[in-house]
Design a protein around this motif. Structure first.
Motif, mmCIF file in Angstrom:
data_model
loop_
_atom_site.group_PDB
_atom_site.id
_atom_site.type_symbol
_atom_site.label_atom_id
_atom_site.label_comp_id
_atom_site.label_asym_id
_atom_site.label_seq_id
_atom_site.Cartn_x
_atom_site.Cartn_y
_atom_site.Cartn_z
ATOM 1 N N GLY A 43 -0.951 -6.474 -6.867
ATOM 2 C CA GLY A 43 -0.820 -6.367 -5.424
ATOM 3 C C GLY A 43 -0.497 -4.985 -4.893
ATOM 4 O O GLY A 43 -0.285 -4.833 -3.690
ATOM 5 N N ILE A 44 -0.444 -3.983 -5.764
ATOM 6 C CA ILE A 44 -0.091 -2.636 -5.305
ATOM 7 C C ILE A 44 -1.353 -1.776 -5.232
ATOM 8 O O ILE A 44 -2.040 -1.567 -6.234
ATOM 9 C CB ILE A 44 0.952 -1.985 -6.223
ATOM 10 C CG1 ILE A 44 2.252 -2.802 -6.186
ATOM 11 C CG2 ILE A 44 1.205 -0.542 -5.811
ATOM 12 C CD1 ILE A 44 3.346 -2.267 -7.082
ATOM 13 N N GLU A 45 -1.634 -1.290 -4.047
ATOM 14 C CA GLU A 45 -2.796 -0.429 -3.831
ATOM 15 C C GLU A 45 -2.320 0.990 -3.539
ATOM 16 O O GLU A 45 -1.337 1.192 -2.821
ATOM 17 C CB GLU A 45 -3.633 -0.940 -2.654
ATOM 18 C CG GLU A 45 -4.225 -2.320 -2.892
ATOM 19 C CD GLU A 45 -5.139 -2.754 -1.761
ATOM 20 O OE1 GLU A 45 -5.439 -1.914 -0.881
ATOM 21 O OE2 GLU A 45 -5.543 -3.933 -1.753
ATOM 22 N N LEU A 92 6.612 4.780 -7.874
ATOM 23 C CA LEU A 92 6.074 3.471 -8.229
ATOM 24 C C LEU A 92 6.840 2.865 -9.397
ATOM 25 O O LEU A 92 7.105 1.660 -9.419
ATOM 26 C CB LEU A 92 4.585 3.578 -8.564
ATOM 27 C CG LEU A 92 3.887 2.269 -8.934
ATOM 28 C CD1 LEU A 92 4.096 1.210 -7.853
ATOM 29 C CD2 LEU A 92 2.397 2.501 -9.153
ATOM 30 N N GLN A 93 7.211 3.680 -10.365
ATOM 31 C CA GLN A 93 7.992 3.164 -11.488
ATOM 32 C C GLN A 93 9.312 2.569 -11.007
ATOM 33 O O GLN A 93 9.724 1.494 -11.440
ATOM 34 C CB GLN A 93 8.239 4.275 -12.507
ATOM 35 C CG GLN A 93 6.996 4.732 -13.252
ATOM 36 C CD GLN A 93 7.294 5.829 -14.246
ATOM 37 O OE1 GLN A 93 8.241 6.586 -14.085
ATOM 38 N NE2 GLN A 93 6.471 5.938 -15.271
ATOM 39 N N MET A 129 5.995 3.556 -17.965
ATOM 40 C CA MET A 129 6.552 2.257 -17.599
ATOM 41 C C MET A 129 5.388 1.269 -17.666
ATOM 42 O O MET A 129 4.640 1.089 -16.709
ATOM 43 C CB MET A 129 7.161 2.302 -16.192
ATOM 44 C CG MET A 129 7.587 0.941 -15.635
ATOM 45 S SD MET A 129 8.502 -0.090 -16.794
ATOM 46 C CE MET A 129 9.943 0.932 -17.081
ATOM 47 N N PRO A 130 5.180 0.615 -18.833
ATOM 48 C CA PRO A 130 3.965 -0.187 -19.061
ATOM 49 C C PRO A 130 3.742 -1.326 -18.078
ATOM 50 O O PRO A 130 2.622 -1.827 -17.957
ATOM 51 C CB PRO A 130 4.159 -0.717 -20.495
ATOM 52 C CG PRO A 130 5.085 0.269 -21.143
ATOM 53 C CD PRO A 130 6.016 0.694 -20.049
ATOM 54 N N ILE A 148 0.858 -1.188 0.000
ATOM 55 C CA ILE A 148 0.000 0.000 0.000
ATOM 56 C C ILE A 148 0.890 1.232 0.000
ATOM 57 O O ILE A 148 1.735 1.411 0.890
ATOM 58 C CB ILE A 148 -0.929 0.010 1.229
ATOM 59 C CG1 ILE A 148 -1.832 -1.229 1.217
ATOM 60 C CG2 ILE A 148 -1.774 1.277 1.240
ATOM 61 C CD1 ILE A 148 -2.711 -1.361 2.451
ATOM 62 N N LEU A 149 0.715 2.070 -1.017
ATOM 63 C CA LEU A 149 1.513 3.282 -1.151
ATOM 64 C C LEU A 149 0.623 4.504 -1.005
ATOM 65 O O LEU A 149 -0.466 4.569 -1.587
ATOM 66 C CB LEU A 149 2.209 3.313 -2.515
ATOM 67 C CG LEU A 149 3.207 2.177 -2.798
ATOM 68 C CD1 LEU A 149 3.718 2.283 -4.227
ATOM 69 C CD2 LEU A 149 4.361 2.201 -1.809
ATOM 70 N N THR A 150 1.095 5.461 -0.251
ATOM 71 C CA THR A 150 0.376 6.720 -0.072
ATOM 72 C C THR A 150 0.871 7.733 -1.087
ATOM 73 O O THR A 150 2.084 7.919 -1.253
ATOM 74 C CB THR A 150 0.587 7.263 1.355
ATOM 75 O OG1 THR A 150 0.038 6.340 2.294
ATOM 76 C CG2 THR A 150 -0.089 8.615 1.519
#
Length: 227
Positions: free
Chosen positions: A73-75, A53-54, A109-110, A37-39
């Motif tokens: 899996g990345i929210e 994120l890239q 970044m596809p 989980i990223l803010t």
């Protein structure tokens, strides 16, 4: 194959990101951890800042045991008040043009297409520029998820198919010689998007196989870091 048993790295093994995110990937390797989980702060969206994120995703290639585990899996959580735990509801950011543009920029970044958990976010990666420009039309109907159905022109659909193809191709390259075969995930991703044009796992695989046999090398385009 010239690269038969050798990974084709997007960033080199001595890239600073590998040490920068070492603790994160050690955490993600633990059996009980399946979600990241990223803010995201508001200024990151308004300024088009996507490098965090890239960087995490391209670094993941050097921690191959995490590659499959983190698929979808990345929210992301978007702060309503900076440096707080008060977040915008999904219904807010999914209607804002700046978020369409932000996700679409992230698609530089596809690989993000395979790692974002939210289905709408993945769609904005592919088509966010078209949505932001209001160059698409809606049918007035809704799909099974309650979303407005969108009509794309033939030209737009061809662009989206090319983008999807490139994302799937890069996922194959990303996983090459990692010990993980992403076939089922690529087939599922292709099936998710119905653009009424012929794109199959086999066509993507043939392009990937040809490039690997010819000795493919990747060079990541430098990420613009704001500020």
């Amino acid at each position: 194959m010239k690269n038969a048993n050798t990974p084709v790295y997007i960033i080199p093994q001595d890239a600073p990101q590998i040490n920068q995110y070492k603790e994160l990937f050690e955490y993600l390797q633990l059996p009980e951890n399946h979600t990241l989980i990223l803010t995201v702060q508001q200024d990151m969206v308004s300024e088009g800042e996507v490098m965090m994120l890239q960087d995490i995703i391209v670094t993941m290639q050097h921690y191959p045991q995490v590659i499959e585990k983190m698929i979808l899996g990345i929210e992301l959580k978007f702060t309503e008040i900076e440096d707080s735990e008060i977040y915008f509801p999904d219904t807010y950011w999914k209607r804002q043009v700046e978020y369409y543009r932000w996700f679409n920029k992230m698609f530089d970044m596809p690989l993000v297409l395979f790692y974002l958990h939210d289905e709408d976010a993945r769609f904005y990666c592919l088509a966010g520029d078209m949505l932001a420009e209001q160059s698409v039309t809606t049918t007035g109907a809704q799909d099974s998820g309650g979303r407005s159905e969108i009509n794309f022109t033939r030209e737009q659909a061809l662009i989206l198919v090319e983008r999807l193809h490139n994302a799937c191709w890069l996922m194959m390259v990303f996983c090459h010689a990692s010990g993980f075969n992403p076939k089922s995930y690529i087939e599922a991703m292709i099936a998710t998007f119905s653009f009424d044009f012929n794109i199959t796992y086999e066509t993507v695989y043939e392009a990937y196989k040809k490039d690997i046999e010819e000795g493919l090398q990747l060079r990541m385009k430098p990420i613009e870091r704001n500020g």
